[in-house]
Design a protein around this motif. Structure first.
Motif, mmCIF file in Angstrom:
data_model
loop_
_atom_site.group_PDB
_atom_site.id
_atom_site.type_symbol
_atom_site.label_atom_id
_atom_site.label_comp_id
_atom_site.label_asym_id
_atom_site.label_seq_id
_atom_site.Cartn_x
_atom_site.Cartn_y
_atom_site.Cartn_z
ATOM 1 N N CYS A 82 0.845 -1.194 0.000
ATOM 2 C CA CYS A 82 0.000 0.000 0.000
ATOM 3 C C CYS A 82 0.878 1.241 0.000
ATOM 4 N N SER A 84 -0.709 4.409 -0.130
ATOM 5 C CA SER A 84 -1.557 5.555 0.227
ATOM 6 C C SER A 84 -1.029 6.233 1.495
ATOM 7 N N ILE A 85 -1.679 7.329 1.837
ATOM 8 C CA ILE A 85 -1.091 8.304 2.772
ATOM 9 C C ILE A 85 -0.520 7.709 4.075
ATOM 10 N N SER A 86 -1.277 6.864 4.781
ATOM 11 C CA SER A 86 -0.791 6.396 6.088
ATOM 12 C C SER A 86 0.419 5.483 5.911
ATOM 13 N N CYS A 87 0.366 4.619 4.920
ATOM 14 C CA CYS A 87 1.491 3.711 4.682
ATOM 15 C C CYS A 87 2.683 4.478 4.140
ATOM 16 N N CYS A 122 -4.839 2.127 -0.668
ATOM 17 C CA CYS A 122 -5.156 1.725 0.711
ATOM 18 C C CYS A 122 -5.738 0.312 0.845
ATOM 19 N N LEU A 123 -5.146 -0.458 1.737
ATOM 20 C CA LEU A 123 -5.594 -1.840 1.964
ATOM 21 C C LEU A 123 -6.425 -1.981 3.239
ATOM 22 N N GLY A 124 -6.826 -0.852 3.813
ATOM 23 C CA GLY A 124 -7.705 -0.902 4.987
ATOM 24 C C GLY A 124 -7.021 -1.394 6.257
ATOM 25 N N GLN A 125 -5.721 -1.178 6.355
ATOM 26 C CA GLN A 125 -4.971 -1.601 7.547
ATOM 27 C C GLN A 125 -4.049 -0.459 7.972
ATOM 28 N N CYS A 126 -4.528 0.767 7.808
ATOM 29 C CA CYS A 126 -3.669 1.943 7.888
ATOM 30 C C CYS A 126 -2.933 2.096 9.217
ATOM 31 N N SER A 131 1.168 -1.656 5.058
ATOM 32 C CA SER A 131 0.434 -2.903 4.930
ATOM 33 C C SER A 131 0.663 -3.497 3.540
ATOM 34 N N PRO B 101 -8.219 6.116 2.338
ATOM 35 C CA PRO B 101 -6.952 6.026 3.067
ATOM 36 C C PRO B 101 -7.061 6.586 4.479
ATOM 37 N N GLY B 102 -6.556 5.849 5.426
ATOM 38 C CA GLY B 102 -6.622 6.228 6.835
ATOM 39 C C GLY B 102 -7.695 5.464 7.584
#
Ligand code: SF4
Ligand code: FES
Lengths: 176, 430
Positions: A82, A84-87, A122-126, A131, B101-102
């Motif tokens: 992933c 996306s932002i958090s990862c 995003c993989l939904g495990q932020c 993730s 995301p998040g």
């Protein structure tokens, strides 16, 4: 060789009656084909039209819209990180870079690894970033070190059934 | 500014568990644990055997003030009441396409307490008169798909699903439907199209799904969290629920924290909880004692707030809207001092450019250009005009499209370009 195994044929038939409309079964059917053969070919689409009465146009509409369906033969393991932002905040780019580098290095040394690397959304495990997914297995907090470890672990495993079937089918096609 | 009620001051997040009461139990997903430890299926019994009419259920949920937990915050009971009464097929669909995301709270619900969702769904289906419901779930969620399927199977075996449930005359069937990697299927009309076996492209509203949804029939689409909390509300009553939270945002909500923070995770909090207390005390502050630069409060679609704007802010719909952002899905993304907002912008725009379904020109072109320009600036090739250009592109993307994905890209872009303009300067050529 029949295009779908007897089990897959049964699964497809099951999906066709499970939902309110036949068309609703297209997404699950494509998932099932991919689970067995690792990707979805033109021949598979033709067979869905001929044998199961699903319009090839409807099937293609779905196949080309959703990113999870593969329209070309893949490598046995898809390592998806992933980005996306958090990862990304937790270093996903380093993980991706490290993986790509390792795979290129192995390629140059004449020992190709059975992986493709993808940066995905995003993989939904932020909260457990970065993730990743390797095929259907989830791994979290995948730092570059952990990523290299995973490459080793998966390289040592027997190849998944779908990958073996995919390779066999391709070899048979090449012979024709 | 709404303040959380005094009786909650000083208490820790784990004292507010309504939905996550089973957190920590080894077999929390099992129906037996749910029944024994969490009053499982008691609410369904109360509804079906206790003689509650569908009106009664809708009124109870309305009275609780529950607002949709997917992002938009629309009152749940009111949404149910839009479905026409009388005979005819109706559908209830759970939106489990969590892809913002998040955000990872719905995954957590299915990991800890999938039966709350199943029970909530049966009750909601009874309220709107639906004989069939689906859980539309992201294809990438392989574990969650399995957990939901197992819970449904257990519920069938226990007689909570199927024909004539508990002899009440109410029949309900439930199934899981897996998506295939398109963020836009989280938009309710896109989701419905996808369930029909088509491209998941959103449609213009009206007609709203409550009138014309799945296969043209009345359909309610609810987020996982909104449905999972329904059994608690039925069991304990709307007044008990309203004891939590603020006047306009009652109840608890799941907040998930991500980014470089000491204790990331999914927390249940009463709405109105002080944001900075949550970040610094409950979540242990930023990793390595770094200073906070900004927070994205409600998933990546929510405009970023500067550290200064976060001071004294409370976690509820009104307060965050008042600060110019939104509570959205309750996903808090923490950005530390050493991360450049120019690269944050590029990362966010990359996401939206990739996920735009392409139907509307302002969205398709706008997200693409915002991404290209931010990338250009990040490489040190931008000029001051590019900043104005981004601002004007974002303005032209707002409110002009079929769905809100366009706004979801434009609003964060505008916020970053204006609030953090000084960070862009070193990257600009002049
Ligand atoms: S706003 Fe964007 S995502 Fe939404 S329908 Fe239009 S093009 Fe598709
Ligand atoms: S941002 Fe990576 S899993 Fe959500």
């Amino acid at each position: 060789m029949p295009i779908f195994s007897p089990e897959l044929t049964k699964t497809i038939e099951g999906f066709l009656t499970r939902y309110e409309t036949k068309r609703s079964s297209i997404l699950p059917i494509l998932h099932a084909i991919q689970d067995e053969k690792d990707w979805i070919s033109d021949e598979d689409i033709d067979a869905l039209e001929k044998n199961f009465g699903l319009s090839a146009v409807d099937v293609r509409e779905v196949l080309t819209f959703y990113t999870m369906y593969r329209q070309t033969p893949p490598k046995p393991y898809r390592f998806e990180v992933c980005k996306s932002i958090s990862c990304w905040l937790m270093g996903a780019n380093d993980t991706i870079k490290t993986l790509r580098h390792e795979i290129e290095k192995a390629e140059k040394e004449g020992r190709p690894l059975p992986f493709e690397i993808h940066g995905v959304e995003c993989l939904g495990q932020c909260g457990y970033a970065p993730s990743t997914l390797i095929n259907k297995d989830r791994h979290n907090n995948v730092t570059p070190e952990k990523a290299l470890q995973l490459l080793k672990e998966y390289s040592a495993k027997e190849l998944p059934k779908a990958a073996v079937l995919c390779a066999t089918n391709l070899a048979a096609k090449a012979q024709k | 500014m709404p303040v959380i009620k005094n009786e909650y001051q000083g208490r820790k997040p784990d004292e507010f568990r309504i939905l996550l009461g089973l957190e920590g139990y080894p077999d929390s997903r099992n129906i037996k644990t749910y029944i024994e430890k969490s009053n499982g299926y008691k609410a369904l019994e109360k509804v079906l055997k206790g003689g509650m009419s569908s009106e009664d259920v809708i009124n109870t949920v309305k009275a609780s003030g529950l607002r949709g937990r997917g992002g938009a915050g629309f009152p749940t009971g009111l949404k149910w009441s839009f479905v026409p009464k009388g005979p005819g097929e109706k559908y209830l669909i759970t939106n489990f396409d969590e892809g913002e995301p998040g955000t990872y709270k719905d995954c957590y619900i299915s990991e800890v307490t999938p039966h709350s969702l199943v029970e909530g769904k049966i009750i909601a289906s009874y309220a709107i008169g639906a004989k069939k419901s689906y859980i539309y779930i992201r294809g990438e969620f392989h574990n969650e798909i399995r957990w939901c399927q197992e819970a449904i199977k257990e519920a069938y075996a226990a007689g909570y699903l199927g024909e004539n449930i508990m002899g009440s005359g109410f029949t309900h069937h439930m199934d899981v439907y897996s998506g295939a990697g398109a963020y836009i299927c989280g938009e309710e009309t896109g989701l419905i199209s996808s369930l029909e076996g088509k491209k998941g492209q959103p449609k213009l509203k009206p007609p709203f799904p409550a009138i014309k949804g799945y296969l043209g029939k009345p359909t309610v689409v609810n987020n996982v969290e909104s449905l999972a909390v329904v059994p608690w509300i039925i069991n304990n009553g709307p007044e008990a629920y309203k004891k939590f939270g603020t006047e306009k945002s009652p109840g608890t909500k799941l907040f998930n924290v991500s980014g470089p923070i000491a204790k990331p995770g999914c927390y249940e909090l009463p709405l109105g909880y002080p944001l900075m207390r949550f970040i610094n005390e409950d979540c242990g502050g930023l990793i390595g004692g770094k200073k906070l630069k900004a927070i994205i409060p409600g998933g990546s679609s929510a405009p970023a707030l500067t550290a200064k704007e976060c001071e004294n802010l409370t976690l509820d719909y009104e307060a965050i809207a008042g600060a110019g952002s939104m509570l959205g899905s309750g996903a808090i993304i923490v950005i530390p001092e050493d991360v450049s907002m120019v690269s944050v912008l590029e990362n966010l725009m990359d996401f939206y450019a990739h996920e735009s379904c392409g139907q509307c020109t302002p969205c398709r072109e706008g997200t693409g250009w915002l991404y290209k320009i931010s990338k250009h600036i990040l490489k040190g090739k931008g000029t001051k005009t590019d900043m104005d250009r981004m601002y004007s592109i974002a303005n032209n993307m707002r409110g002009k499209t079929i769905c809100v994905l366009s706004d979801a890209a434009a609003d964060p872009a505008r916020a970053i370009v204006t609030k953090f303009a000084h960070e862009f300067e070193p990257y600009l050529k002049g």
